[in-house]
Design a protein around this motif. Structure first.
Motif, short mmCIF file in Angstrom:
data_model
loop_
_atom_site.label_atom_id
_atom_site.label_comp_id
_atom_site.label_asym_id
_atom_site.label_seq_id
_atom_site.Cartn_x
_atom_site.Cartn_y
_atom_site.Cartn_z
N UNK A 51 0.80 -0.59 -0.18
CA UNK A 51 -0.42 -0.03 -0.17
C UNK A 51 0.83 1.16 0.04
N UNK A 52 1.96 1.34 1.22
CA UNK A 52 2.72 2.05 1.65
C UNK A 52 4.15 1.94 0.34
N UNK A 53 5.00 2.25 -0.31
CA UNK A 53 6.34 2.18 -0.47
C UNK A 53 7.51 2.38 0.00
N UNK A 54 6.86 3.30 0.80
CA UNK A 54 7.57 3.86 1.59
C UNK A 54 8.10 2.69 2.79
N UNK A 55 7.03 2.26 3.44
CA UNK A 55 7.61 0.79 4.07
C UNK A 55 9.21 0.34 3.87
N UNK A 56 9.55 -0.06 2.42
CA UNK A 56 10.50 -0.80 1.73
C UNK A 56 11.55 -0.11 2.16
N UNK A 57 11.47 0.71 2.46
CA UNK A 57 13.04 2.38 3.24
C UNK A 57 13.18 2.30 4.60
N UNK A 58 12.31 2.20 5.36
CA UNK A 58 12.10 2.29 6.70
C UNK A 58 10.68 1.62 6.81
N UNK A 59 10.90 0.67 8.05
CA UNK A 59 10.13 -0.79 7.83
C UNK A 59 9.49 -0.16 9.20
N UNK A 60 8.51 -1.27 9.51
CA UNK A 60 7.83 -0.95 10.81
C UNK A 60 8.33 -0.67 11.77
N UNK A 61 9.69 -1.99 12.13
CA UNK A 61 10.47 -1.43 13.45
C UNK A 61 10.80 -0.08 13.76
N UNK A 62 11.29 0.34 12.60
CA UNK A 62 12.26 1.84 12.56
C UNK A 62 10.87 3.04 13.05
N UNK A 63 9.44 2.57 12.07
CA UNK A 63 8.67 3.25 12.41
C UNK A 63 7.97 3.74 13.88
N UNK A 64 8.28 2.67 14.36
CA UNK A 64 7.65 2.40 15.41
C UNK A 64 8.39 2.87 16.25
N UNK A 65 9.52 2.88 15.99
CA UNK A 65 10.57 3.02 17.77
C UNK A 65 10.55 4.87 17.32
N UNK A 66 10.18 5.28 15.87
CA UNK A 66 10.34 7.14 15.64
C UNK A 66 8.27 7.20 16.61
#
Ligand code: SF4
Length: 362
Positions: A240-255
């Motif tokens: 759905x959101x290709x940005x996830x391939x650069x910044x995965x969910x674990x990294x996003x959750x940490x942010x």
């Protein structure tokens, strides 16, 4: 990710991207003495007031007014089209920049009568390529400059039949992909000599550019940040959101945890709801595992992009089921009305209503 720069800036700064001290400094550097009070007065007259509210009497000396006319860029956007949706009162503006670039802004009526917020675009097109979004299919043409964002706000505000009390960067573009200009626009929007909007009434959305979220958290802004999560399952979100391939969910959750820590409050995550795609119990469990320890608020936004073969909005039964499942997380869930379904189709995240007086639905 490459960032398209605004078209080559003229040597002079645009009036609509200046704070009073910057204007005074700019004029001083060109040999024109201008006090802070005079700079405030010039900017207030041009930016903070609607034309019909401007004071009749001029208080700034002529030398300063002449210098502002000569040494500062006064270019503005032009309105190509404004379209009101009679069903919900949303008014979409199509605006043209001096270089011909087209961008959109939307006037959104709030629940409180005669009050509005303005949904602003941050880029022409968008590089994020979200699969559910018309703008994402255009690609990025260029960043908008801060003055273009402020001017979009000013044009919409000056035509509003009431008070504009907020601004949301949720139109076309990924705001944090144009970080410096969006933050400059927000500063001018919240300045007493500029847009006079409370900092807390300015909302900036992101699809999850992790380094920019960290920077935002570290800078301690009072603006509100909304992270568009939309799926808590890595593979699905990557589709759905290709940005996830650069910044995965674990990294996003940490942010997101970092934002929660620095603001000390709830972090709002937006969920673009797509029928049969991201409304199952698997999403709720994944969200619990990913961010169950973080104080969240979840905004549900109907997908706003009708493609014949594409994503559909969830019907009320599916939405209610999903909401009930989410309510087991014990976080506030707010359904945002995504306006202009008939005539304003654009970004899937565009312009959710009720930013100031939202209805908690669970
Ligand atoms: S949803 Fe927003 S971030 Fe994603 S492609 Fe559309 S404009 Fe860009």
């Amino acid at each position: 990710m490459s960032v398209a720069a605004p078209p080559e800036a003229p040597a002079a700064p645009n009036l609509r991207a200046l704070l009073p001290d910057e204007l005074a400094t700019w004029l001083g550097a060109h040999g024109v003495a201008c006090t802070l009070a005079e700079a405030r007065s010039v900017l207030s007259r041009e930016l903070a007031c609607r034309p019909d509210e401007r004071p009749k009497r001029e208080t700034v000396k002529k030398a300063v007014r002449d210098a502002v006319r000569e040494l500062v860029d006064h270019r503005r956007l032009t309105v190509v089209e404004r379209v009101e949706d009679p069903a919900d009162g949303f008014v979409k503006y199509l605006l043209r920049s001096p270089d011909g670039a087209l961008s959109e802004a939307v006037r959104i009526p709030l629940e409180k009568p005669d009050t509005f917020t303005v949904c602003l675009s941050s880029q022409v097109g968008c590089a994020m390529a979200c699969d559910f979004c018309a703008t994402g299919r255009l690609g990025l043409q260029r960043n908008l400059a801060a003055w273009e964002m402020f001017d979009a706000f000013q044009i919409v505000r000056d035509e509003a039949p009431g008070r504009v009390t907020g601004a949301v960067f949720m139109g076309q573009g990924e705001p944090l992909h144009n970080y410096d200009e969006v933050l400059r626009a927000a500063r001018v929007l919240s300045d007493p000599s500029g847009g006079r909007i409370k900092a807390e009434a300015i909302t900036i959305s992101t699809v999850g550019l992790v380094p920019a979220i960290r920077r935002f958290a570290g800078e301690g802004h009072r603006y509100r940040l909304i992270v568009s999560l939309t799926s808590a399952i890595e593979a699905r979100r990557a589709t759905l959101m290709p940005v996830t391939r650069k910044y995965g969910l674990d990294e996003l959750a940490a942010a997101i945890r970092e934002v929660a820590r620095t603001t000390g409050g709830r972090v709002t995550v937006a969920w673009v709801v797509i029928a049969g795609v991201n409304t199952g119990d698997d999403e709720v469990e994944a969200l619990r595992a990913l961010l169950g320890d973080v104080p969240l608020r979840v905004n549900l936004i109907d997908v706003n992009d009708a493609r014949p073969d594409g994503y559909r909005r969830a019907d009320e039964v599916e939405m209610a089921r999903f909401r009930d499942a989410l309510s087991t997380l014990g976080v506030p869930i707010v359904r945002r009305y995504s306006g202009g379904q008939a005539r304003h189709a654009a970004c899937g995240m565009l312009a959710a209503r009720h930013f100031e007086s939202s209805t908690t639905v669970s």
